[in-house]
Scaffold this motif. Structure first.
Motif, short mmCIF file in Angstrom:
data_model
loop_
_atom_site.label_atom_id
_atom_site.label_comp_id
_atom_site.label_asym_id
_atom_site.label_seq_id
_atom_site.Cartn_x
_atom_site.Cartn_y
_atom_site.Cartn_z
N UNK A 1 0.83 -1.21 0.00
CA UNK A 1 0.00 0.00 0.00
C UNK A 1 0.87 1.26 0.00
N UNK A 2 1.98 1.21 0.76
CA UNK A 2 2.87 2.38 0.85
C UNK A 2 3.63 2.59 -0.44
N UNK A 3 4.18 1.52 -1.03
CA UNK A 3 5.00 1.64 -2.23
C UNK A 3 4.19 1.87 -3.50
N UNK A 4 2.98 1.33 -3.54
CA UNK A 4 2.15 1.40 -4.75
C UNK A 4 0.75 1.92 -4.39
N UNK A 5 0.65 3.19 -4.00
CA UNK A 5 -0.63 3.71 -3.50
C UNK A 5 -1.77 3.72 -4.52
N UNK A 6 -1.44 3.70 -5.80
CA UNK A 6 -2.48 3.74 -6.84
C UNK A 6 -2.93 2.34 -7.27
N UNK A 7 -2.28 1.32 -6.74
CA UNK A 7 -2.55 -0.06 -7.15
C UNK A 7 -3.39 -0.77 -6.10
N UNK A 8 -4.47 -1.45 -6.50
CA UNK A 8 -5.24 -2.21 -5.51
C UNK A 8 -4.39 -3.31 -4.88
N UNK A 9 -4.48 -3.43 -3.56
CA UNK A 9 -3.77 -4.47 -2.82
C UNK A 9 -4.82 -5.29 -2.08
N UNK A 10 -4.75 -6.61 -2.23
CA UNK A 10 -5.73 -7.49 -1.60
C UNK A 10 -5.01 -8.61 -0.85
N UNK A 11 -5.74 -9.23 0.06
CA UNK A 11 -5.20 -10.38 0.78
C UNK A 11 -5.34 -11.61 -0.11
N UNK A 12 -4.27 -12.40 -0.20
CA UNK A 12 -4.29 -13.63 -0.99
C UNK A 12 -5.21 -14.64 -0.30
N UNK A 13 -5.98 -15.43 -1.05
CA UNK A 13 -6.94 -16.33 -0.41
C UNK A 13 -6.27 -17.50 0.31
N UNK A 14 -7.00 -18.01 1.28
CA UNK A 14 -6.53 -19.24 1.92
C UNK A 14 -6.59 -20.33 0.86
N UNK A 15 -5.77 -21.33 1.00
CA UNK A 15 -5.60 -22.33 -0.05
C UNK A 15 -6.66 -23.43 0.03
N UNK A 16 -7.91 -23.02 -0.24
CA UNK A 16 -9.01 -23.97 -0.33
C UNK A 16 -9.67 -23.79 -1.69
N UNK A 17 -10.27 -24.82 -2.22
CA UNK A 17 -10.86 -24.72 -3.56
C UNK A 17 -11.87 -23.58 -3.70
N UNK A 18 -12.78 -23.42 -2.75
CA UNK A 18 -13.81 -22.38 -2.87
C UNK A 18 -13.20 -20.98 -2.81
N UNK A 19 -12.30 -20.76 -1.86
CA UNK A 19 -11.71 -19.42 -1.71
C UNK A 19 -10.89 -19.05 -2.95
N UNK A 20 -10.08 -19.98 -3.44
CA UNK A 20 -9.25 -19.71 -4.61
C UNK A 20 -10.12 -19.48 -5.84
N UNK A 21 -11.15 -20.29 -6.02
CA UNK A 21 -12.04 -20.12 -7.17
C UNK A 21 -12.74 -18.77 -7.13
N UNK A 22 -13.27 -18.41 -5.97
CA UNK A 22 -13.93 -17.09 -5.84
C UNK A 22 -12.94 -15.97 -6.13
N UNK A 23 -11.73 -16.09 -5.58
CA UNK A 23 -10.70 -15.07 -5.78
C UNK A 23 -10.37 -14.91 -7.26
N UNK A 24 -10.09 -16.01 -7.93
CA UNK A 24 -9.72 -15.95 -9.35
C UNK A 24 -10.89 -15.49 -10.23
N UNK A 25 -12.10 -15.87 -9.88
CA UNK A 25 -13.27 -15.45 -10.64
C UNK A 25 -13.49 -13.95 -10.48
N UNK A 26 -13.34 -13.45 -9.28
CA UNK A 26 -13.58 -12.02 -9.02
C UNK A 26 -12.49 -11.14 -9.63
N UNK A 27 -11.22 -11.52 -9.44
CA UNK A 27 -10.12 -10.71 -9.97
C UNK A 27 -9.99 -10.92 -11.48
N UNK A 28 -10.24 -12.14 -11.95
CA UNK A 28 -10.18 -12.51 -13.37
C UNK A 28 -8.88 -12.05 -14.04
N UNK A 29 -7.75 -12.49 -13.52
CA UNK A 29 -6.48 -12.02 -14.09
C UNK A 29 -6.20 -12.62 -15.46
#
Length: 146
Positions: free
Chosen positions: A92-120
């Motif tokens: 947040x300090x180094x890249x104030x214009x860039x969204x910073x998010x918490x990486x998901x816990x390593x479970x299928x549902x959390x990772x799938x939701x994370x990847x679907x929402x961010x859609x990298x």
């Protein structure tokens, strides 16, 4: 191997979630990131082709991104994910214009939701330890798109 890990992660998920909630009682930023770690309450990234997702675990990895970030195309956005509170604060300090998010816990549902929402469109991992579900999830998403 990944299926066994996914099964174990599903079984452990309620326990991990409870531990994260208890940990959040004493650390406000951690509590705020809990829903992000489950792949919920993530920012919407306005992007035509999908943003570049850069994962950096902690402070050291985030600092290593300093020379890289300015070289990346910013037209479709960049999202930085971190695992630790220190990494989050540093990003947040180094890249104030860039969204910073918490990486998901390593479970299928959390990772799938994370990847679907961010859609990298591209995932850059500035770490050598990626969870089995997350690694498989990145690969499955790319295969589904390709």
């Amino acid at each position: 191997m990944v299926r066994a890990y996914e099964g174990a992660a599903r079984i452990a998920h309620p326990i991990v979630s409870l531990v994260l909630r208890l940990h959040g009682l004493f650390r406000p930023r951690f509590r705020a990131a809990h829903r992000e770690r489950l792949g919920l309450d993530l920012p919407v990234i306005a992007s035509v082709n999908g943003p570049i997702l850069i994962h950096a675990v902690s402070v050291g990895e985030v600092r290593a991104l300093e020379p890289l970030i300015p070289l990346l195309p910013h037209a479709d956005g960049i999202v930085i994910s971190t695992t630790t509170e220190g990494g989050f604060a540093t990003a947040r300090r180094l890249f104030p214009e860039t969204p910073v998010v918490a990486y998901p816990i390593d479970t299928p549902r959390a990772v799938t939701r994370f990847l679907t929402r961010i859609a990298p469109r591209l995932v850059v991992v500035a770490d050598h330890q990626v969870g089995a579900v997350a690694g498989a999830g990145h690969g499955r998403q790319r295969a589904a798109e390709g």
